[in-house]
Scaffold this active site. Structure first.
Site, mmCIF file in Angstrom:
data_model
loop_
_atom_site.group_PDB
_atom_site.id
_atom_site.type_symbol
_atom_site.label_atom_id
_atom_site.label_comp_id
_atom_site.label_asym_id
_atom_site.label_seq_id
_atom_site.Cartn_x
_atom_site.Cartn_y
_atom_site.Cartn_z
ATOM 1 N N HIS A 38 83.003 32.707 -9.631
ATOM 2 C CA HIS A 38 84.137 32.885 -10.548
ATOM 3 C C HIS A 38 83.878 32.283 -11.927
ATOM 4 C CE1 HIS A 38 87.367 34.379 -7.766
ATOM 5 N NE2 HIS A 38 86.521 33.898 -6.867
ATOM 6 N N ASN B 90 83.086 34.707 0.247
ATOM 7 C CA ASN B 90 84.543 34.854 0.186
ATOM 8 C C ASN B 90 85.150 35.506 1.416
ATOM 9 O OD1 ASN B 90 87.114 34.781 -1.579
ATOM 10 N ND2 ASN B 90 87.014 36.910 -0.897
ATOM 11 N N ILE C 109 89.007 38.925 -6.164
ATOM 12 C CA ILE C 109 90.014 38.133 -5.446
ATOM 13 C C ILE C 109 89.521 36.704 -5.398
ATOM 14 C CG2 ILE C 109 89.017 38.523 -3.179
ATOM 15 C CD1 ILE C 109 92.757 38.084 -4.033
ATOM 16 N N HIS D 280 81.629 28.928 -4.098
ATOM 17 C CA HIS D 280 82.608 29.982 -4.361
ATOM 18 C C HIS D 280 83.112 29.929 -5.805
ATOM 19 C CE1 HIS D 280 86.620 32.078 -3.095
ATOM 20 N NE2 HIS D 280 85.871 32.838 -3.859
ATOM 21 N N HIS E 288 79.386 36.729 -4.193
ATOM 22 C CA HIS E 288 80.812 36.482 -3.993
ATOM 23 C C HIS E 288 81.287 37.020 -2.649
ATOM 24 C CE1 HIS E 288 85.197 37.274 -4.413
ATOM 25 N NE2 HIS E 288 85.161 36.035 -4.838
#
Length: 865
Positions: A523, A715, A865, A518, A711
């Site tokens: 990110h 997520n 997010i 993740h 993602h």
């Protein structure tokens, strides 16, 4: 000889002069002498709550020619200044906009406008949504602005916007060439000073902002990035001063006001989304932000007594004390402009958590071996499992290998180990080698962490059956390791111990998922691409336009995560068994990261979950080992759709390989990503050379796939699975009840109760659940793959619109095929015993306005997010 003037002639000239000036005031596009002509303009701004009245009236705009150069500046000719006056307001979907109709006076031969420059002389900023121009020959020129305009006294310059016509660098109209270069240079900055709210500057820095040594040595954290020991992607530079105790560590922002976290204005999430995130985050963040919570910590430190009691955290009662804190202290935590948008109802709603899907349909399904194996193919971390290609799955020969072989031989449907490997029916979930060097430090603070290897067998119905779990610790005596092998059991003590062994595996997989699958692989690795894009690809560049929606909100979310979740003492350190070593562990795994292997076909081949397909008409080039791998099956369809769209888009602007290799901005972009953004990986040979159109298409497809589909897959299913902590624990506070120890008797008396006592206390568990609920929520204004924001003016190219429509239609067809697969009873991994359909790669292209929440489906365009 004296000159005599005809008095009638003088009067006529005077009359024409007066009428001409009056006409220019009323109808500026009319010019009796031909000295000026007019271009009509329409400017749209968004009115923010709490904004001072009419800050726009002190703003003026000039338009810049794309076709006529001013010899004194070397740039396009400018119009006269036009001020925004007498706007007309409108409210739509809760957004208040004001539209200003203005006239730009230009000289003859001005040509076609290509840019506009807006200067704000007010003391407050305002948001410019869009602009459009109408030339005398009825040509319409659109500008998609979508940006804050800060006061000139702060920025020292006007803000430039280019029209929606996109150009490769060597195709840029000559009158805009210098402006294009200057705009890019201004966004790079000089690498000096602390960034202010209004700065549109993108620069790189190491992860030197995770620790806070000024609070004490226990809050010191190593700098990530720039070293062989702790390599890491770069982050956005903020320029905050160093801490007092350690000059290599950046000082922490004042978290009493989250506005103190710098990101460039264009990267900030909307105030509406910010209020949504804060409202749903309060239950996770408040205990860490507000002091004086000791009584609640003590009260909630006890463990759950039964699995039924775990439902306590979904009852809504757990938040009564926290709600009191909120009403008394929230105003001190949030900036005023955010606090104004948060109502008591929006704060209270998140505390009533929905029942996680893992127990909603079948409360006991999570305990089954079938569900345990299915989650490796269709859960929150479906890209870690790999095919076993050699046996034993360890470099340690002798006892461990022999022990595993003797245990699994009877669980292979009559096959030998060699036959099972040759038939591609043995798989491994490996959390051993990378964890082993960290275990002593992890277990030094009463946590109980083991390195694990899990072997699974592919049954005839294509479900995975776990057949052995190896748990290991470093030996305190000879530098070797101590290992124990667990095998499946259905009854009694052995079954309870097998359940505990599975939980240890789930904890390792959960921590790997959060820190690697993740955070690191979506990110963190994407942020340098965003920085490089803003610095090296002009807004006029078509590839900037292509990538822009896939970067929405990512830098803001990352900045918040670094300061709230991942910093010393942050929520992740409180809820993961890796604790203060978490980000070091992430850096260790970055050593194995390769950008080219983030492409789904390459990833599947690397893990042995697919083989190369000799069929030249297969667009993926690979074939799954078995169809019932939900992540792989759905993912390959999404991958092909993205790659086809990227190929179609690039073919409009690039004609051949030379047009890519000669694109100076693309070459600078790629060079900076390699050498700076991912500078610790610059020497690797696996980077695409970026000399061909194929290189560009593959790189862009991989980047968009990472920011959107990967993602989404890791997520938005978190709450469905992690929301019930016994299914996916993230740390253990008690050790395995080994025979001969005092705990063993307690375990035999009530195995379920002992298992729950191994988990964190009620408070930590509640915080973990709250965080996962926040992370699993879609924003109400989310923009999904195959969509463009309704507020976004389309690119000035009809062919692009046609190709994008094709992309959107293909995604809708993929949705239908995913739904059909989920209904197929022969594909058992699509739902499994828990009954959770695999929809994490369901694009969700429906045009429902303001949808959001925990949906378990939908692929947002970006890491938002």
């Amino acid at each position: 000889m004296q000159s005599h003037r005809n008095p009638f002639s003088c009067m006529r000239r005077l009359f024409c002069c007066v009428i001409g000036k009056f006409t220019n005031l009323i109808f500026p596009h009319v010019s009796p002498y031909g000295r000026r002509s007019g271009i009509r303009g329409e400017i749209v701004i968004v009115q923010s709550s709490g904004q001072p009245a009419d800050p726009v009236k002190s703003a003026f705009i000039q338009i810049c020619s794309a076709t006529t150069v001013d010899p004194t500046t070397g740039k396009g000719k400018l119009s006269e200044k036009a001020y925004l006056r007498y706007g007309k307001s409108n409210v739509s979907n809760g957004e208040k906009t004001t539209t200003y109709k203005i006239m730009f006076r230009v000289e003859p031969g001005f040509g076609t406008p290509g840019a506009l420059i807006i200067t704000n002389q007010h003391e407050h900023e305002f948001f410019l949504k869009s602009a459009s121009l109408r030339t005398p020959n009825n040509q319409t020129i659109e500008f998609d602005c979508g940006s804050w305009i800060y006061p000139f006294v702060k920025t020292g310059t006007g803000r430039v916007f280019f029209s929606n016509t996109k150009y490769l660098p060597n195709q840029t109209p000559h009158a805009l060439l210098k402006l294009r270069k200057e705009e890019l240079i201004s966004m790079r900055g000089d690498g000096e000073g602390e960034r202010k709210e209004w700065d549109r500057i993108y620069d790189y820095d190491y992860y030197n902002d995770l620790g806070n040594p000024d609070k004490g040595k226990e809050h010191a954290r190593p700098v990530l990035g720039g070293s062989d020991l702790h390599p890491f992607p770069r982050r956005l530079r903020t320029g905050r001063p160093p801490s007092i105790a350690d000059p290599s560590t950046e000082s922490q922002p004042n978290m009493v006001n989250i506005d103190n976290i710098y990101v460039p204005p264009d990267e900030c999430m909307s105030s509406k989304k910010m209020s949504e995130v804060i409202s749903s985050s309060i239950q996770a963040a408040v205990p860490f932000l507000i002091h004086g919570a000791k009584s609640f910590f003590e009260q909630e430190s006890s463990s759950f007594e039964s699995f039924d009691e775990v439902h306590y955290i979904f009852s809504g009662n757990r938040s009564l004390i926290v709600e009191e804190w909120i009403t008394e202290n929230l105003i001190n935590v949030l900036p005023p402009k955010v606090f104004k948008e948060i109502t008591y109802e929006s704060i209270g709603a998140p505390f009533k958590s929905p029942l996680p899907q893992i127990i909603a349909e079948n409360e006991l399904a999570w305990k089954s071996d079938e569900e345990f194996g299915r989650q490796m193919l269709a859960g929150t971390n479906p890209a870690r499992i790999q095919r076993l290609e050699k046996f034993p799955p360890t470099n340690k020969k002798g006892k461990i290998g022999a022990m595993i072989e003797s245990h699994i031989q009877d669980n292979l449907d009559g096959l030998s180990v060699a036959q099972a490997i040759n038939q591609c029916r043995l798989f491994v979930l490996d959390h051993h080698d990378y964890l082993m060097p960290f275990l002593e430090r992890m277990n030094a603070k009463d946590d109980c962490v083991y390195a694990s290897r899990t072997l699974l067998f592919l049954k005839n119905d294509k479900t995975l059956k776990p057949i052995a779990i190896e748990l290991s610790l470093p030996s305190p005596y000879n530098g070797d390791e101590l290992g124990t092998v667990f095998i499946p059991a259905r009854k009694g003590e052995a079954a309870a111990m097998w359940q505990i062994a599975k939980a240890q595996v789930a904890a390792n997989d959960s921590v790997y998922h959060q820190l690697i699958s993740h955070w690191l692989q979506t990110h963190a690795v994407v942020e340098p691409f965003i920085i490089a894009t803003r610095r090296q690809l002009s807004m006029m560049h078509p590839i900037h336009w292509l990538l822009h929606p896939h970067f929405k909100d990512t830098m803001h979310i990352n900045a918040l995560a670094r300061n709230i979740l991942m910093s010393s003492g942050g929520i992740l350190e409180k809820t993961l068994h890796s604790a203060e070593i978490s980000m070091e562990l992430s850096a260790e795994l970055y050593k194995d990261w390769r950008f080219d292997e983030q492409a789904l076909p390459a990833d599947l081949l690397k893990r042995g979950m697919a083989i190369k397909d000799p069929n030249p008409y297969n667009p993926t080039g690979v074939q799954l080992l078995f169809e019932d791998y939900p992540y792989g099956a759905d993912g390959l369809e999404i991958w092909v759709a993205i790659k086809t769209w990227v190929t179609d888009f690039c073919s409009i602007f690039y004609t051949d390989d030379d047009s890519v290799s000669s694109d100076q901005e693309i070459q600078s972009w790629w060079l900076e990503i390699r050498n700076v953004g991912h500078g610790d990986k610059c020497s690797e040979t696996w980077w695409y050379r970026m000399t061909t159109l194929s290189d560009l298409i593959q790189a862009l497809t991989t980047l968009i796939w990472t920011a959107s589909a990967i993602h989404a897959s890791v997520n938005f299913g978190q709450y469905a699975y992690y929301g019930y902590p016994p299914n996916r624990p993230t740390l253990f506070k008690k050790d395995i009840p080994w025979e001969g120890r005092v705990e063993y008797g307690e375990f035999l008396k009530d195995p379920d109760k002992y298992y729950l006592k191994m988990l964190p206390g009620k408070l930590q568990m509640s915080l973990s659940v709250a965080l996962l609920e926040v992370l699993s929520r879609h924003a109400s204004d989310e923009v999904y793959l195959g969509q463009r924001s309704s507020s976004m003016v389309w690119i000035n190219n009809e062919e692009v619109g046609k190709r994008f429509d094709k992309f959107s239609k293909e995604l809708k067809q993929i949705e239908k095929r995913i739904t059909e697969r989920n209904r197929n009873p022969n594909l058992k991994n699509r739902r499994g015993p828990s009954g959770i359909p695999y929809t994490l790669l369901y694009p969700d292209t429906s045009n429902v306005e303001l949808k959001g929440g925990i949906t378990g489906k939908g692929i947002p365009n970006s890491i938002s997010i």
